[in-house]
Design an enzyme around this catalytic site. Structure first.
Site, PDB file in Angstrom:
ATOM      1  CG  HIS A 235      -2.059   0.935   1.168  1.00  0.00           C
ATOM      2  ND1 HIS A 235      -2.198   1.890   0.187  1.00  0.00           N
ATOM      3  CD2 HIS A 235      -3.158   1.071   1.964  1.00  0.00           C
ATOM      4  CE1 HIS A 235      -3.313   2.561   0.377  1.00  0.00           C
ATOM      5  NE2 HIS A 235      -3.928   2.084   1.442  1.00  0.00           N
ATOM      6  CE1 TYR A 240      -3.976   5.820   5.904  1.00  0.00           C
ATOM      7  CE2 TYR A 240      -4.362   4.567   3.898  1.00  0.00           C
ATOM      8  CZ  TYR A 240      -4.840   5.199   5.026  1.00  0.00           C
ATOM      9  OH  TYR A 240      -6.190   5.227   5.282  1.00  0.00           O
ATOM     10  NE  ARG A 430     -17.262   3.879  -1.774  1.00  0.00           N
ATOM     11  CZ  ARG A 430     -17.634   5.088  -2.180  1.00  0.00           C
ATOM     12  NH1 ARG A 430     -18.466   5.798  -1.457  1.00  0.00           N
ATOM     13  NH2 ARG A 430     -17.179   5.583  -3.300  1.00  0.00           N
TER      14      ARG A 430
END
Length: 464
Positions: A235, A240, A430
């Site tokens: 990731h 991040y 989602r």
């Protein structure tokens, strides 16, 4: 061979689950021409049964302390397992911390300890028993760590978008880290004394800590292999830690990890090399990046520079030589001043994915591209189709939500009218939470006769 009346189970499990005669989400008649979306894709030693992947989705549902800290639970078997049961080609476990302080929240999963391997293996085993590949997204949240679950923030006074997780809540305010340190580097740019703030100020990692950090990625990868995971994704997106190092807006170090493009990408290159070195040669390695920060037109971007699509293309061209097999193209999340609302935008990410794919092809570089980001919005799907791909009625049905979703998915993986595909696989998030059977619905709308789970045959959609 077992008699036809024997319900054969999947081997190697401590419980019974039927072995499907044909893997759910795959066409019955492989001699017929089917959309690329429903054709298999071999990557190293793995084969995706179709091109629809379940993107990592944070659930904030593991223990924050005690012997089971960070370990997956029955909740993850129930949710991730159901996506596999209903035909997804690969199911990713959500962002999983390679270090304890790398979790987004105290309730996020981790794989920094051998004690977390059995729970991950249990989830992986079930996913694979249903014919899907199991994946894990290894991550470190950097300066976005030690926050509370979003649903807690939404219910807190003021309904803030983010809520700091205190020590009492299982957080680690004093051990939030990043490329830079100090209150001016807090993600939302707010000081600790500002009660409206939702993030903790980070401290800057030392070069020695970076070296240890890289090794912890490798150790997390080794644990994932022991748990039986099929695919690992690094990731490097959404603000991040890796993303923070890549961007000149959030990385102004003066050592070998800051400054030039080569220095800012150094930690990522080292992580890729360390992970690739300890996983089997047959295991695919994916990377997710934020292809742009959307900071070019902001005051910050003009002052410091930012990570752009051009930088992502430059990085992408390095990846095949490092052993990365697929680039998962997302965007944004690294700075509160970004000038795009990802939830109101249309096909910006798929266009970027297509551009990166095109640039790689020009240089004859082999790197698969994954497109992710709100592909299920009907308006977005319609716009993609109207610009040259998969035009016309599908099975005589128009204007339904699933129709537009099916068209969008088709366009992304199968170019029409001379247009190249935008991506090799699609990653959906989602919409799987809303409809775990999304793969089966899309196949139905496209007129592709795919297998259903053995236990669900009585409710199978009628043929169109």
């Amino acid at each position: 061979m077992a008699p036809p009346d024997v319900n054969v189970g999947v081997e190697g499990l401590p419980y019974f689950t039927p072995k499907h005669k044909i893997s759910p989400g795959t066409p019955f008649d492989k001699s017929k021409t089917v959309p690329t979306l429903f054709t298999p894709l071999k990557i190293r030693g793995t084969t995706l049964r179709n091109r629809v992947l379940v993107a990592p989705m944070c659930q904030y549902s593991t223990a924050s302390s005690g012997p089971d800290i960070g370990a997956l639970t029955d909740y993850h078997v129930a949710t991730l397992g159901h996506y596999a049961l209903k035909g997804a080609g690969l199911v990713f476990v959500e962002a999983t911390g390679v270090q304890a302080n790398g979790r987004i929240s105290p309730n996020c999963p981790g794989i920094w300890s051998d004690s977390q391997i059995p729970a991950l293996k249990r989830v992986s085993d079930f996913i694979k028993s249903q014919g899907a590949l199991s994946g894990i997204q290894l991550a470190h949240a950097g300066r976005k760590a030690s926050t509370a679950a979003p649903f807690l923030a939404a219910n807190a006074p003021g309904k803030k978008p983010s809520l700091r997780a205190s020590v009492e809540a299982g957080g680690w305010p004093q051990d939030v880290v990043g490329p830079m340190g100090g209150e001016e580097w807090t993600w939302d740019l707010k000081s600790v004394s500002d009660e409206t703030g939702g993030y903790w100020p980070p401290r800057a990692l030392s070069e020695q800590e970076i070296k240890e950090h890289v090794q912890d990625w490798a150790k997390a990868a080794q644990r994932s292999v022991k748990a039986g995971i099929d695919v690992i994704e690094i990731h490097g997106a959404h603000g991040y830690l890796i993303n923070q190092f890549l961007s000149p807006a959030t990385n102004q170090r003066t050592d070998k990890y800051g400054g030039s493009f080569e220095n800012r990408t150094r930690i990522l290159v080292e992580i890729i090399q360390a992970v690739r070195a300890v996983i089997p040669a047959t295991m695919p390695l994916y990377l997710r990046i934020s292809s742009t920060e959307w900071l070019e037109e902001t005051e910050t971007g003009k002052k410091t520079g930012s990570w752009t699509v051009e930088d992502s293309i430059r990085l992408a061209k390095l990846l095949p030589g490092l052993g990365v097999d697929l680039l998962d193209v997302s965007s944004g999340g690294n700075h509160p001043q970004q000038q795009i609302n990802m939830f109101d935008s249309k096909d910006y990410q798929t266009r970027i994915a297509a551009r990166i794919r095109s640039e790689l092809k020009k240089d004859n570089l082999e790197l698969l591209i994954g497109a992710v980001g709100l592909i299920t919005e009907a308006e977005q799907a319609r716009d993609i189709v109207e610009e040259g791909g998969a035009a016309g009625s599908l099975n005589g049905i128009d204007n339904s939500e699933i129709e537009n979703e099916a068209r969008a998915a088709l366009k992304m993986t199968e170019g029409k009218g001379g247009d190249a595909p935008q991506a090799d696989v699609i990653l959906v998030a989602r919409q799987f939470m809303r409809e775990p059977e999304w793969v089966l619905k899309v196949a139905w709308r496209l007129g592709v006769d795919v297998a259903w789970p053995s236990q669900f045959l009585r409710v199978r959609f009628p043929k169109l």
